[in-house]
Every structure is written in structure tokens, then in C-alpha cells.
Design a protein around this motif. Sequence first.
Motif, short mmCIF file in Angstrom:
data_model
loop_
_atom_site.label_atom_id
_atom_site.label_comp_id
_atom_site.label_asym_id
_atom_site.label_seq_id
_atom_site.Cartn_x
_atom_site.Cartn_y
_atom_site.Cartn_z
N THR A 88 0.85 -1.18 0.00
CA THR A 88 0.00 0.00 0.00
C THR A 88 0.89 1.24 0.00
O THR A 88 2.10 1.14 0.27
CB THR A 88 -0.94 0.01 1.22
OG1 THR A 88 -1.92 1.06 1.06
CG2 THR A 88 -0.18 0.22 2.51
N SER A 89 0.32 2.40 -0.32
CA SER A 89 1.11 3.62 -0.46
C SER A 89 0.46 4.77 0.30
O SER A 89 -0.76 4.79 0.51
CB SER A 89 1.26 4.02 -1.94
OG SER A 89 1.89 3.00 -2.67
N LEU A 90 1.28 5.73 0.68
CA LEU A 90 0.83 7.01 1.24
C LEU A 90 1.46 8.12 0.42
O LEU A 90 2.69 8.17 0.30
CB LEU A 90 1.23 7.14 2.70
CG LEU A 90 0.53 6.22 3.72
CD1 LEU A 90 1.13 6.42 5.10
CD2 LEU A 90 -0.97 6.49 3.74
N CYS A 99 5.50 3.14 8.48
CA CYS A 99 5.77 1.74 8.22
C CYS A 99 4.68 0.89 8.85
O CYS A 99 3.83 1.39 9.61
CB CYS A 99 7.15 1.33 8.73
SG CYS A 99 7.25 1.07 10.52
N ILE A 100 4.69 -0.37 8.53
CA ILE A 100 3.82 -1.35 9.18
C ILE A 100 4.73 -2.23 10.04
O ILE A 100 5.62 -2.90 9.52
CB ILE A 100 3.05 -2.19 8.15
CG1 ILE A 100 2.08 -1.30 7.37
CG2 ILE A 100 2.31 -3.34 8.82
CD1 ILE A 100 1.45 -1.98 6.18
N ALA A 101 4.54 -2.16 11.34
CA ALA A 101 5.39 -2.90 12.28
C ALA A 101 4.73 -4.24 12.60
O ALA A 101 3.56 -4.29 12.97
CB ALA A 101 5.61 -2.10 13.55
N ILE A 102 5.51 -5.31 12.45
CA ILE A 102 5.04 -6.67 12.78
C ILE A 102 5.74 -7.06 14.08
O ILE A 102 6.97 -7.20 14.12
CB ILE A 102 5.38 -7.65 11.66
CG1 ILE A 102 4.73 -7.20 10.34
CG2 ILE A 102 4.92 -9.06 12.03
CD1 ILE A 102 5.18 -8.02 9.13
N VAL A 103 4.96 -7.21 15.15
CA VAL A 103 5.52 -7.40 16.49
C VAL A 103 5.23 -8.84 16.95
O VAL A 103 4.06 -9.21 17.14
CB VAL A 103 4.90 -6.41 17.49
CG1 VAL A 103 5.57 -6.54 18.85
CG2 VAL A 103 5.02 -4.97 16.96
N ASP A 115 -2.93 9.26 8.28
CA ASP A 115 -2.12 8.19 7.67
C ASP A 115 -2.25 6.89 8.45
O ASP A 115 -2.28 5.80 7.85
CB ASP A 115 -0.65 8.62 7.63
CG ASP A 115 -0.38 9.66 6.54
OD1 ASP A 115 -1.29 9.89 5.70
OD2 ASP A 115 0.72 10.23 6.52
N GLN A 116 -2.36 6.98 9.79
CA GLN A 116 -2.59 5.77 10.56
C GLN A 116 -3.88 5.07 10.12
O GLN A 116 -3.92 3.85 9.94
CB GLN A 116 -2.68 6.09 12.06
CG GLN A 116 -1.35 6.39 12.73
CD GLN A 116 -1.54 6.72 14.20
OE1 GLN A 116 -2.66 7.02 14.64
NE2 GLN A 116 -0.45 6.68 14.96
N ASP A 128 -6.85 0.74 7.46
CA ASP A 128 -7.83 0.28 6.46
C ASP A 128 -7.22 -0.82 5.59
O ASP A 128 -7.86 -1.82 5.30
CB ASP A 128 -8.28 1.45 5.58
CG ASP A 128 -9.29 2.35 6.27
OD1 ASP A 128 -9.85 1.92 7.30
OD2 ASP A 128 -9.52 3.46 5.77
N PHE A 129 -5.97 -0.61 5.17
CA PHE A 129 -5.29 -1.62 4.36
C PHE A 129 -5.14 -2.93 5.14
O PHE A 129 -5.41 -4.02 4.62
CB PHE A 129 -3.92 -1.10 3.92
CG PHE A 129 -2.98 -2.18 3.47
CD1 PHE A 129 -3.15 -2.81 2.24
CD2 PHE A 129 -1.93 -2.58 4.28
CE1 PHE A 129 -2.28 -3.82 1.83
CE2 PHE A 129 -1.06 -3.59 3.88
CZ PHE A 129 -1.24 -4.21 2.65
N LEU A 130 -4.71 -2.83 6.41
CA LEU A 130 -4.49 -4.03 7.21
C LEU A 130 -5.79 -4.80 7.43
O LEU A 130 -5.81 -6.03 7.38
CB LEU A 130 -3.88 -3.66 8.56
CG LEU A 130 -2.44 -3.12 8.52
CD1 LEU A 130 -2.01 -2.64 9.90
CD2 LEU A 130 -1.49 -4.18 8.00
#
Length: 343
Positions: A183-185, A207-211, A260-261, A266-268
Motif C-alpha cells: 500500500t502507499s501514502l 511503516c507497518i510494524a510486525i511485532v 495516515d494511521q 484500512d489496508f491491514l
Amino acid sequence: MPSLTLAAFTQLAGWQTLQGDGVTPSAQIAVAEDLVGDTPSGDHRSLTLAYTAASLDHIARRPLAALDLDDYDELRLVLRGDRSSAPAFYLELRLGSVALPIGAPGNTWHRRVPVGGGAGWDVVRFSLADLPAAVRGAVTVAQLHCIDAGQGYSVAIDEALAVRPSMLADLEQALLARLHERTSLGGTPVPAELVSAGGPWPATTPCIAIVPMDVRNLAERSIGSAQRCDFVADGYRVRPAPTAFEAAYAIEAVAADRIDQGALMDFLLREIAPRGALRVAAHPWSIETQTPPTYEYNPHLDPAPRQRLYCRVYAWQDHDAPSSVQPVLGVVNHIDWKESGHG
């Protein structure tokens, strides 16, 4: 890297069709691309090899650019055939190199290819443990050899992977592939980053953080039986049943402002449905969203709770390598080769 996509196997250019002498061109094997049909990889692209009833001993050959497989334990092919191999095998995979060609003394490595027939796709795993070192370090050719042309058939290849099975590394590689720059911003692709457990927070914004969160054993799902695999001309190996685990993750949209969050969330929410599948080294593993753990909302530790998407993946771990080749005794009427259902 725990797995490597071998794109050459699914590209039309480069395939050669030859008679049994390995030199004379064959008109009994047709190679084509299917750019329309559904595929497990989701790219609607597969390669089809069609063998006629006169193709016995004929070869579909794919030269490769000195492929180094030393760091990988197995090959995986995602296949669909219109003829079942349960009564008897009809296709054989062979690998060679410049130093040790196919058929040369010292290179007897081969694998019979089990295919289910019908409309379904099969993930077929081939151990590289007994592939000679002179081949494994620089594979320059792969061949699919017709060993039974009692009737014509076709085989489609959706995906080919070199894999070093590692449950969490495979899973997290799949999560990154699912979310990274998807996805883009403002026209800029947003990266996904894996946070080390207990490690520093990503410096990149957005970014998208994977924890990583918790991992627990699921004894109630670890009920599979050992599977036959790595079929050769006079035997097979036995792969022990895998052990089931549940791996939990928190996925967070990291951005400078709420707009932006919200766009990233929405994408996630579209990409990770309440229930779905995550392709991990060609196998579909179940992935589900879940409620957050209570400790994530401790007001004394974090007065402004983060908005995260929590999910769990039902994962499978191979504990032991397949046992050595077993001799086949008598007539085999049914070959129990299918992998147990993962997920």
C-alpha cells in the motif's frame, strides 16, 4: 533466507523438449503458459507440460544458471496433474550440474513425482539431503522425465521453491511478503518491518510494524501421522508428523498523523481478514484476527494505548528429517503420499 522462489521453473522461455537420447527435439511434449486460471500463489500464472501417449522416456529440460542450493534442505513444487499417480508414478525429476551431469556416475539422484489428479493443486516436497555436493552447489539443469506414457497427461507448475524449513522464519517471511510495500501514502510505498522480540522500535515512519507476541504448543492439533515422501525407483522415505503451534503477532500502523494511521489500518483490515490463509513456503496456514491481550491495555504502563491488529497463525514445525529410504516390497496398489492438512 528460509525459502527462495525459483522463477525459472515457471517461465516459458528456456524449456527444452527432447527425446530419450537427450539431444533430439521431441514433438511429444508441449510447453505452454496459462495466464488465466486460478493458482495457489494468486498470480494467475502457471506453466503446463503436456505429454502425449508416445512420450515414454522423453524429457522436459530446464537449464538453470548455476543455482546454489547448499543453504536449502528441500525443493517444493506446487503442481496440478490431470492424471493421478496413485496407481503408478509416471513422471520423474532429475537434477544435474556441469561437474556432475544427469546420468553421470555418481549422480543417481532422482525423485518420482506424486500428483493427485483432478482439479486440486499438490505441494510436493523433495529432500536434497542425498543430492551430490557437486550438483547441490551449482545446479545447472532440471529434467522432468516421462517414465509411464500409458496415457497422455499434462502437469501444471504454479510455483517452485528451495526451502530450509524454519517455522517462525518461514511464517515471518510470509507476513512480510503479504504486507511489505503493498500500500502507499502520497504515492510512496509503505514498508513492513519485523520488530525483534524485546528489540528497538522501527526508525522508519511511516511503516507497518510486525511485532512477535506469544508462541504456544497446540497438542490437540498435533495428531497427524507419518507420511511417505521422496519416492525413488525402489523405495521412499518417511517424514514424521509435524507439531502444531499457535504464533501470535501484533501489527501496527506507524505514521506521523492519525489520517495516515487510519489509511494504513484500512489496508491491514482488508488484507488480514477475521479468518483466512497465509501461504508459508507454499503451504496454506490458517490466520485469524483475535482480541488483544489484557496486558496491552495497562494504563500504568501505556496511558495512550496503541491501535493494533492482533492475529494468530496456526503453524507447523518439522522436528526430524525424513528417515532413510525404505525398500518397497511387493505390489503397491495405493500410494499414501499426501501431506497432512496444515492449517
